[in-house]
Design an enzyme around this catalytic site. Structure first.
Site, PDB file in Angstrom:
ATOM      1  N   LYS A 197       3.014   0.867 -46.007  1.00  0.00           N
ATOM      2  CA  LYS A 197       2.728   1.171 -46.546  1.00  0.00           C
ATOM      3  C   LYS A 197       3.186   0.494 -47.807  1.00  0.00           C
ATOM      4  O   LYS A 197       2.924  -1.056 -47.990  1.00  0.00           O
ATOM      5  CB  LYS A 197       1.420   2.259 -47.199  1.00  0.00           C
ATOM      6  CG  LYS A 197       0.148   1.964 -47.436  1.00  0.00           C
ATOM      7  CD  LYS A 197      -0.619   2.650 -46.886  1.00  0.00           C
ATOM      8  CE  LYS A 197      -0.431   3.882 -47.252  1.00  0.00           C
ATOM      9  NZ  LYS A 197       0.367   4.305 -48.594  1.00  0.00           N
TER      10      LYS A 197
ATOM     11  N   THR B 182       5.669  -0.999 -48.992  1.00  0.00           N
ATOM     12  CA  THR B 182       6.776  -1.987 -48.319  1.00  0.00           C
ATOM     13  C   THR B 182       5.830  -3.564 -47.795  1.00  0.00           C
ATOM     14  O   THR B 182       6.401  -4.097 -48.153  1.00  0.00           O
ATOM     15  CB  THR B 182       8.029  -1.202 -47.653  1.00  0.00           C
ATOM     16  OG1 THR B 182       8.334  -0.226 -47.924  1.00  0.00           O
ATOM     17  CG2 THR B 182       9.052  -2.644 -46.841  1.00  0.00           C
TER      18      THR B 182
ATOM     19  N   ARG C 204       0.742   2.631 -57.166  1.00  0.00           N
ATOM     20  CA  ARG C 204       0.951   4.302 -57.776  1.00  0.00           C
ATOM     21  C   ARG C 204       2.207   4.190 -58.626  1.00  0.00           C
ATOM     22  O   ARG C 204       3.239   3.780 -57.785  1.00  0.00           O
ATOM     23  CB  ARG C 204       0.341   5.009 -56.852  1.00  0.00           C
ATOM     24  CG  ARG C 204      -1.613   4.488 -56.786  1.00  0.00           C
ATOM     25  CD  ARG C 204      -1.647   6.089 -55.643  1.00  0.00           C
ATOM     26  NE  ARG C 204      -0.683   5.496 -54.452  1.00  0.00           N
ATOM     27  CZ  ARG C 204      -0.413   6.878 -53.131  1.00  0.00           C
ATOM     28  NH1 ARG C 204      -0.461   7.885 -53.536  1.00  0.00           N
ATOM     29  NH2 ARG C 204       0.729   6.504 -52.163  1.00  0.00           N
TER      30      ARG C 204
ATOM     31  N   LYS D 114       9.901  12.828 -48.721  1.00  0.00           N
ATOM     32  CA  LYS D 114       9.261  11.492 -48.843  1.00  0.00           C
ATOM     33  C   LYS D 114      10.247  10.408 -49.126  1.00  0.00           C
ATOM     34  O   LYS D 114      10.515   9.405 -48.781  1.00  0.00           O
ATOM     35  CB  LYS D 114       8.376  11.307 -49.227  1.00  0.00           C
ATOM     36  CG  LYS D 114       7.315  10.186 -49.229  1.00  0.00           C
ATOM     37  CD  LYS D 114       6.086  10.519 -49.444  1.00  0.00           C
ATOM     38  CE  LYS D 114       5.179   8.975 -49.490  1.00  0.00           C
ATOM     39  NZ  LYS D 114       5.723   7.989 -50.744  1.00  0.00           N
TER      40      LYS D 114
ATOM     41  N   ALA E 104      -3.900  11.166 -52.178  1.00  0.00           N
ATOM     42  CA  ALA E 104      -4.488  11.126 -51.558  1.00  0.00           C
ATOM     43  C   ALA E 104      -5.409  12.079 -50.502  1.00  0.00           C
ATOM     44  O   ALA E 104      -5.818  11.571 -49.984  1.00  0.00           O
ATOM     45  CB  ALA E 104      -4.597   9.624 -50.660  1.00  0.00           C
TER      46      ALA E 104
ATOM     47  N   PHE F  17      -1.381   7.338 -48.090  1.00  0.00           N
ATOM     48  CA  PHE F  17      -1.657   7.695 -47.445  1.00  0.00           C
ATOM     49  C   PHE F  17      -2.641   7.063 -45.544  1.00  0.00           C
ATOM     50  O   PHE F  17      -2.863   5.528 -46.383  1.00  0.00           O
ATOM     51  CB  PHE F  17      -2.182   9.417 -46.999  1.00  0.00           C
ATOM     52  CG  PHE F  17      -1.158  10.573 -47.599  1.00  0.00           C
ATOM     53  CD1 PHE F  17       0.261  10.500 -47.409  1.00  0.00           C
ATOM     54  CD2 PHE F  17      -1.494  11.131 -48.334  1.00  0.00           C
ATOM     55  CE1 PHE F  17       1.008  11.295 -47.456  1.00  0.00           C
ATOM     56  CE2 PHE F  17      -0.170  12.033 -48.783  1.00  0.00           C
ATOM     57  CZ  PHE F  17       0.656  11.924 -48.425  1.00  0.00           C
TER      58      PHE F  17
ATOM     59  N   PHE G  80      10.364  -3.325 -35.928  1.00  0.00           N
ATOM     60  CA  PHE G  80      11.676  -2.530 -35.327  1.00  0.00           C
ATOM     61  C   PHE G  80      12.445  -3.221 -34.556  1.00  0.00           C
ATOM     62  O   PHE G  80      11.637  -3.810 -33.814  1.00  0.00           O
ATOM     63  CB  PHE G  80      11.507  -0.893 -35.121  1.00  0.00           C
ATOM     64  CG  PHE G  80      10.986   0.014 -36.674  1.00  0.00           C
ATOM     65  CD1 PHE G  80      11.539   1.051 -36.764  1.00  0.00           C
ATOM     66  CD2 PHE G  80       8.997  -0.246 -36.877  1.00  0.00           C
ATOM     67  CE1 PHE G  80      11.263   1.201 -37.851  1.00  0.00           C
ATOM     68  CE2 PHE G  80       9.320   0.788 -38.359  1.00  0.00           C
ATOM     69  CZ  PHE G  80       9.836   1.702 -39.049  1.00  0.00           C
TER      70      PHE G  80
ATOM     71  N   TRP H  49      11.241  -5.828 -44.396  1.00  0.00           N
ATOM     72  CA  TRP H  49      11.686  -4.672 -44.975  1.00  0.00           C
ATOM     73  C   TRP H  49      13.353  -5.722 -44.794  1.00  0.00           C
ATOM     74  O   TRP H  49      14.614  -5.581 -45.662  1.00  0.00           O
ATOM     75  CB  TRP H  49      11.829  -3.770 -43.743  1.00  0.00           C
ATOM     76  CG  TRP H  49      12.571  -2.335 -43.982  1.00  0.00           C
ATOM     77  CD1 TRP H  49      12.550  -1.856 -45.636  1.00  0.00           C
ATOM     78  CD2 TRP H  49      14.429  -2.665 -43.706  1.00  0.00           C
ATOM     79  NE1 TRP H  49      13.624  -0.588 -45.825  1.00  0.00           N
ATOM     80  CE2 TRP H  49      14.866  -0.941 -44.408  1.00  0.00           C
ATOM     81  CE3 TRP H  49      14.965  -3.157 -42.909  1.00  0.00           C
ATOM     82  CZ2 TRP H  49      15.969  -0.963 -44.031  1.00  0.00           C
ATOM     83  CZ3 TRP H  49      16.518  -2.866 -42.874  1.00  0.00           C
ATOM     84  CH2 TRP H  49      16.869  -1.606 -43.733  1.00  0.00           C
TER      85      TRP H  49
END
Length: 556
Positions: free
Chosen positions: A71, A73, A94, A105, A273, A301, A381, A409
């Protein structure tokens, strides 16, 4: 393949004053924290507050899985792509918590070639905002216990103390502690608790306050305990407001950094969140809206948590009106929701995709209930197949959503241009008719039921006796008009993290509730959600190091 931190460390950053200049921000409006990060001075808002607002785009996601969604990214890559297409764009994000950085994480600055930098600074101490919030929180706790020790003039009932100490680290052994042991001079013995800093009400207050006057007013309303008569005792009653505000005087100012492609990023605040309201500060978002053509922001999230709280709490409180929502998913995550083991996610499996896409379907329906147009994007991907893309694209378009692949990415802004063009088309051709999902005058129980049924898909809500008593007391004190902030697992639409996809035939279990009177919402605790996370068996901290030159490694 280079790691995120290697890519970030090889980046050529612009001096932050030059990044700021592209948005008309004078050097006098910056408070420098070195060469590459700065705070926006208080006077900047006065200079720009009468300008027309930019378009506001929220980035959210399906429920997170071990397969990853990306998210942040996507938010960063979309911002860079919009900049490449000639739109003056700011990203409003954030700040990361240290707890997840050293836990499960890893870093939270984006990934690959869609990152904000300096990445190590952001993920570690940054400009000290979280440390200031931790200090203000614990100052209030110290003043509370000192008041009790020094005669307890406010008649605080030590069995009804609500205020908890905090620490910005995952540390499970601090969830339940005993303080005051030792001699009489060491304080009154009582049970106490810690929460992680991002769950502190002071974090929520900082992120919802408009200015210092509003911040102090909100701090004063914090309910720290009840007295023997059952009446609330506030931070103002303890004369704690001025000292807390002094600790927060710099933390309230938004921070400015940049992406790898030099798009500006206003990064400020970071409530979780799943246990808080999950959005960056109102002050940062409002300032960004005055400085750009388009502002890309994110909420934590999945859309059942972050987006719901952005739309029902932040927008309601701040008067914000989002113009579009980008909903992030991956083929891998959808197959995981369809029952495929993590080790097998790289194999084409259309049947599993069809089973798992119901999670995406529910999130699309939820956002549409708020009247905001949706663009679905897939982080690509190398293991994805054209057949899988085609199926998801057709599914989304049948739901009335625009669809785009994202390759940010691997390619940065260039890889986000397809998504950016879909967002621009949506902003031009689809109107947003944003409205919260429930009105202020609903009862707290009705608000909880609305979120549970409309957003989670629950059949209903069951309340523990403690929750029933708490909600009645909150309403009796005059806080029934506030929105609800649901503390729930991020891994499922339900309150059971093992229920993937689109669960049906379940009820949400509410075990307790409390009012965050300063923040202006009622926190509702569901399931087994905890406000102090723990570290996993192999924490991310195991792989983090710094060499003799000062280069950090292993931070994602």
């Amino acid at each position: 393949m280079k790691t995120d931190i290697q890519i970030a460390q090889e980046a050529e950053m612009m001096p932050i004053k030059d990044v700021a200049a592209a948005y008309g921000i004078r050097e006098d409006d910056l408070e420098m924290y070195g060469k590459y990060k700065a705070k926006l001075a208080d006077g900047l808002w006065e200079e720009v507050k009468d300008r027309r607002d930019a378009r506001l785009v929220l980035v959210t996601a399906i429920n997170p899985t071990p397969a990853g969604e990306g998210k942040t990214t996507t938010s960063v890559g979309l911002g860079d792509a919009l900049s490449r297409l000639g739109k003056k764009t700011l990203i409003a994000l954030r700040e990361p918590s240290l707890g997840p950085c050293f836990g499960i994480k890893g870093g939270a600055a984006g990934g690959g070639y869609a990152q904000v930098v300096p990445m190590e600074d952001l993920n570690l101490h940054f400009t000290g905002d979280f440390h200031a919030i931790t200090s203000a929180n614990n100052l209030l706790a110290a003043l509370l216990d000192n008041h009790i020790q020094q005669g307890n003039a406010l008649q605080i009932d030590t069995r009804q103390i609500l205020w908890k100490r905090c620490l910005d680290m995952n540390d499970r052994v601090l969830r339940n502690v005993v303080v005051g042991l030792g001699a009489k001079a060491d304080g009154v013995v009582r049970e106490d608790h810690f929460v992680i800093t991002v769950a502190s009400e002071i974090m929520a207050i900082l992120c919802l306050a408009d200015d210092m006057a509003d911040l102090k007013d909100r701090l004063g309303r914090i309910i720290v305990a009840y007295n023997y008569a059952g009446q609330p005792v506030t931070a103002a009653d303890l004369n704690a407001v001025g000292a807390m505000a002094a600790l927060l005087k710099d933390a309230i100012k938004p921070n400015l950094i940049q992406t790898l492609e030099h798009t500006g990023a206003v990064v400020h605040g970071g409530p979780f969140a799943n246990i808080a309201h999950g959005c960056n500060s109102v002050r940062a978002t409002k300032t960004a809206l005055k400085l750009a053509d388009i502002v890309v922001t994110e909420a934590g999230f999945g859309a059942d948590l972050g987006a719901e709280k952005f739309l029902d709490i932040k927008c309601r409180k701040a008067g914000l009106k989002p113009d579009a929502v980008v909903l992030v998913a991956t083929v891998r995550a959808l197959k995981y929701n369809g029952g495929v083991a993590k080790a097998d996610l790289g194999t084409e499996n259309l049947e599993a995709l069809k089973r798992g896409i119901v999670n995406l379907e529910k999130h699309i329906e939820n956002i549409q209930k708020y009247g905001v147009p949706v663009v679905v994007t897939l982080n690509s991907f190398i293991s994805d197949t054209e057949a899988e893309y085609a199926y998801i694209k057709e599914f989304c378009e049948e739901k009335g959503c625009e669809f785009a692949l994202s390759q940010v990415w691997a390619k940065g802004g260039e890889g986000g241009e397809e998504l950016a063009k879909k967002v621009l088309w949506t902003l031009e051709h689809k109107e947003s008719h944003y409205k919260p999902i429930y009105p202020d005058d609903m009862s707290l129980e009705e608000k909880i039921a609305t979120v549970a049924k409309e957003i989670y898909g629950a059949d209903g809500v069951n309340y523990a006796p403690a929750a029933e008593r708490a909600l009645k007391k909150i309403a009796d004190m005059g806080f029934g008009h506030l929105p609800v902030c649901m503390a729930k697992t991020q891994y499922s639409l339900s309150d059971d993290q093992n229920k993937l996809g689109r669960p049906e035939g379940f009820e949400i279990s509410v075990r307790d509730a409390y009012v965050s009177a300063g923040a202006g919402f009622v926190v509702v605790l569901t399931g087994a959600i905890m406000t102090m996370p723990g570290l996993p068996k192999k924490p991310a901290a195991d792989g983090i190091d710094v060499d003799d030159r000062g280069f950090i490694t292993g931070l994602f």
